[in-house]
Structure formats: structure tokens, C-alpha cells
Design a protein around this motif. Structure first.
Motif, short mmCIF file in Angstrom:
data_model
loop_
_atom_site.label_atom_id
_atom_site.label_comp_id
_atom_site.label_asym_id
_atom_site.label_seq_id
_atom_site.Cartn_x
_atom_site.Cartn_y
_atom_site.Cartn_z
N LEU A 1 0.86 -1.24 -0.04
CA LEU A 1 0.03 -0.08 -0.21
C LEU A 1 1.08 1.19 0.09
O LEU A 1 1.72 1.26 0.93
N ILE A 2 0.53 2.19 -0.77
CA ILE A 2 1.20 3.68 -0.90
C ILE A 2 0.75 4.42 0.27
O ILE A 2 -0.54 4.60 0.10
N LYS A 3 1.58 5.05 0.83
CA LYS A 3 1.06 6.00 1.89
C LYS A 3 1.51 7.39 1.58
O LYS A 3 2.30 7.63 0.86
N GLU A 4 0.58 8.40 1.99
CA GLU A 4 1.18 9.81 1.68
C GLU A 4 2.50 10.11 2.34
O GLU A 4 2.93 9.48 3.28
N GLU A 5 3.37 11.02 1.75
CA GLU A 5 4.59 11.18 2.04
C GLU A 5 5.65 9.93 1.73
O GLU A 5 6.83 10.03 2.01
N ASP A 6 5.07 8.88 1.37
CA ASP A 6 6.19 7.97 0.61
C ASP A 6 6.92 8.54 -0.45
O ASP A 6 6.34 9.25 -1.12
N ILE A 7 8.29 7.97 -0.49
CA ILE A 7 8.95 8.52 -1.53
C ILE A 7 9.19 7.04 -2.40
O ILE A 7 9.70 6.11 -1.83
N LEU A 8 8.82 7.31 -3.75
CA LEU A 8 9.10 5.96 -4.55
C LEU A 8 10.25 6.33 -5.41
O LEU A 8 10.62 7.30 -5.77
N ILE A 9 11.05 4.98 -5.48
CA ILE A 9 12.34 5.21 -6.20
C ILE A 9 11.77 4.26 -7.54
O ILE A 9 11.42 3.10 -7.41
N VAL A 10 12.08 5.05 -8.66
CA VAL A 10 11.24 4.35 -9.89
C VAL A 10 12.12 4.45 -10.78
O VAL A 10 12.98 5.26 -11.23
N ILE A 11 12.41 3.31 -11.73
CA ILE A 11 13.49 3.00 -12.60
C ILE A 11 12.69 2.83 -13.99
O ILE A 11 11.51 2.16 -14.07
N GLY A 12 13.21 3.22 -15.01
CA GLY A 12 12.63 3.39 -16.50
C GLY A 12 13.08 3.81 -17.64
O GLY A 12 13.88 4.73 -17.44
N ALA A 13 12.48 3.73 -18.79
CA ALA A 13 12.87 4.56 -19.94
C ALA A 13 12.27 6.09 -19.69
O ALA A 13 11.30 6.24 -19.02
N ASP A 14 13.05 7.06 -20.11
CA ASP A 14 12.72 8.47 -19.94
C ASP A 14 11.40 9.04 -20.21
O ASP A 14 10.64 9.32 -19.42
N GLU A 15 11.11 8.23 -21.24
CA GLU A 15 9.71 8.52 -21.94
C GLU A 15 8.56 7.88 -21.23
O GLU A 15 7.43 8.62 -20.82
N ASP A 16 8.86 6.61 -20.48
CA ASP A 16 7.78 6.17 -19.79
C ASP A 16 7.86 7.02 -18.30
O ASP A 16 6.75 7.17 -17.72
N ILE A 17 8.90 7.42 -17.92
CA ILE A 17 8.88 8.15 -16.56
C ILE A 17 8.22 9.34 -16.53
O ILE A 17 7.27 9.83 -15.86
N LYS A 18 8.38 9.85 -17.95
CA LYS A 18 7.70 11.17 -18.02
C LYS A 18 6.28 11.17 -18.05
O LYS A 18 5.36 11.68 -17.48
N ARG A 19 5.77 9.91 -18.65
CA ARG A 19 4.28 9.86 -18.77
C ARG A 19 3.55 9.44 -17.39
O ARG A 19 2.63 9.87 -17.17
N PHE A 20 4.27 8.70 -16.50
CA PHE A 20 4.20 8.36 -15.30
C PHE A 20 4.07 9.49 -14.39
O PHE A 20 2.89 9.82 -13.67
N GLU A 21 5.06 10.55 -14.33
CA GLU A 21 5.02 11.91 -13.73
C GLU A 21 3.83 12.62 -14.25
O GLU A 21 3.09 13.30 -13.36
N HIS A 22 3.69 12.52 -15.46
CA HIS A 22 2.49 13.45 -15.98
C HIS A 22 1.12 12.95 -15.54
O HIS A 22 0.15 13.77 -15.17
N GLU A 23 0.73 11.60 -15.54
CA GLU A 23 -0.48 11.26 -15.28
C GLU A 23 -0.91 11.13 -13.81
O GLU A 23 -1.87 10.84 -13.42
N MET A 24 0.57 10.79 -13.08
CA MET A 24 0.11 10.32 -11.83
C MET A 24 0.07 11.45 -10.66
O MET A 24 -0.03 11.45 -9.66
N PHE A 25 0.71 12.62 -11.31
CA PHE A 25 1.02 13.67 -10.26
C PHE A 25 0.23 14.89 -10.64
O PHE A 25 -0.48 15.05 -11.58
#
Ligand code: ADP
Length: 218
Positions: free
Chosen positions: A194-218
Motif C-alpha cells: 500500500l502506498i502512503k502519503e509522503e512515501d518516496i518512490l524510487i522508480v526506474i524506467g525509460a525516460d519517456e515512460d517516466i515522463k508519462r508516469f509523472e504526467h498522469e500520476m501527479f
């Protein structure tokens, strides 16, 4: 046995590498051609020596080839940095890390045997820019020209959901490698985590994928 390192060039970068290695309990030989710089580190490192790193005999005399890892942190003098790299490679030093001043310098260094090249000003600039562009991004590490790792604070959209529910891997193609929660680190979290507020996620991936992730989840 303590691991042995030699640091050549005691400017801001080389100096801080020396301090960090000593703090970690390593043996450090510090070399600079400037006596004042050497004196500054004399009491801190294992040995501090005044020498010109482009002088092959001087390096041989110091037994440089017996060091496990040599860090070349010569600043603006690109010619000296390249020549030192060549000499160390010829002397058979196994691990050589060199600080590059610019892209041309980096290109030459890769050709002549530098195992690892660091570009602190450029890399720090890129990391800072990522941090400035997204208030959630705490840190950014470039793995290659296409892949990165980011440290990002979980958004409110994510809190209270499991990784399975968020489906980061399937939706965005990136992986949550670890979760920092206060002083605790959850490495390779399970899908049921379960993800909690204030958790810090360490995410690995292709730059394009990370960009989409940042865009849609934040
Ligand atoms: P920084 O940007 O990390 O502060 P500097 O340019 O201030 O770097 O420091 C580089 C250091 O490298 C200086 O202390 C300089 O004396 C040293 N240096 C430059 N050329 C040589 C050389 N041929 N042999 C040994 N030390 C050198």
C-alpha cells in the motif's frame, strides 16, 4: 584489508571525494602539484604527496599501480587530465575514474581507457532541473541516454492504493524499485504494498515512460 584509493587533483571535487572516502574508512593517497592544496589535506588523508601526475616516473615511484582505484580530478587542465589517464592505463591501473570538463574531453577519455567518467557540473545541472520542473521529484539519476531513476514523493492520487491497483508497470512501463517511508526502506515492494502519503518512490524506467508516469500520476 582496507580498500586503497588515490585521488589526483585536490580542488573542490577531488577534495570532497577524499573526505567521503576517508569517512567510509578507506585508505586514500591524495596527490596534487600544488603544495598548499596538499597541505590542506595532509592531516585528513592517509598520505598526501606533492607530485605532477603527468610525470610517469613520479607516479611509478608512488606505486600508483598498486591502488585499486584512481580518481583523476584535475580541473581545467584537460591536457594534463588526458595524459594522466593514458599513463595510468599504461601502468595497468585497473579502475580509473576521471572528471570531465566538457563533452570533447569526455569523448577522448572514453577512447583512452577511463573506466568511468563523471561530469559533476553537467549532471548536477540536469538533476536540479528535474527537481525544479516537478516539485515531487527529489532526485534524478541518468543511467544511460534513455533510462533513468527518479526519487519522487507519492501524490495524493496514489496514496491509499496498492502498487497492483496503480499498475505502474503495465500502464507506464516503469518499475517501483523501492519505497522510502521515513527511515524505513521497502526494497522490491510486493504488488500488494500500500502506498502512503509522503512515501518516496524510487522508480526506474525509460525516460519517456517516466515522463508519462509523472504526467498522469501527479
Ligand atoms: P575543481 O573544479 O574540482 O575545484 P580545480 O581546477 O580547482 O578543480 O582543481 C584541480 C586541481 O588539480 C588543482 O589543485 C591543481 O593543482 C591540480 N592539478 C592540475 N594539474 C595537475 C597535475 N598535472 N598533477 C597534479 N595535480 C594537478
Amino acid at each position: 584489508m582496507k580498500r586503497q584509493f588515490a585521488v589526483i587533483g585536490l580542488g573542490r571535487f577531488g577534495g570532497s571525494v577524499c573526505c567521503a572516502l576517508i569517512e567510509q574508512g578507506m585508505e586514500v593517497l591524495a596527490i596534487d602539484q600544488d603544495e598548499a592544496r596538499v597541505n590542506k589535506y595532509r592531516d585528513l588523508v592517509t598520505h598526501a604527496v606533492v607530485a605532477d601526475a603527468t610525470d610517469e616516473q613520479a607516479l611509478k615511484h608512488l606505486g600508483i599501480r598498486n591502488f585499486e582505484h584512481v580518481i583523476i580530478a584535475i580541473g581545467d587542465n584537460i591536457q594534463a587530465s588526458i595524459l594522466t589517464t593514458l599513463i595510468l592505463d599504461e601502468l595497468g591501473v585497473e579502475h580509473i575514474t576521471v572528471k570531465a570538463q566538457n563533452d570533447y574531453h569526455e569523448k577522448v577519455l572514453t577512447k583512452i581507457g577511463a573506466e568511468r567518467i563523471v561530469h559533476p557540473e553537467r549532471d548536477m545541472g540536469v538533476r536540479l532541473a528535474h527537481h525544479l520542473l516537478s516539485k515531487n521529484v527529489l532526485d534524478y539519476l541518468e543511467l544511460s541516454d534513455k533510462h533513468s531513476i527518479i526519487e519522487i514523493i507519492a501524490s495524493t492520487k496514489m496514496s491509499g492504493k496498492t502498487l497492483m491497483k496503480l499498475d505502474v508497470r503495465a500502464k507506464f512501463g516503469c518499475n517501483v524499485m523501492a519505497i522510502k517511508r521515513g527511515r524505513e526502506i521497502i526494497v522490491s515492494p510486493q504488488a500488494t504494498q500500500l502506498i502512503k502519503e509522503e512515501d518516496i518512490l524510487i522508480v526506474i524506467g525509460a525516460d519517456e515512460d517516466i515522463k508519462r508516469f509523472e504526467h498522469e500520476m501527479f
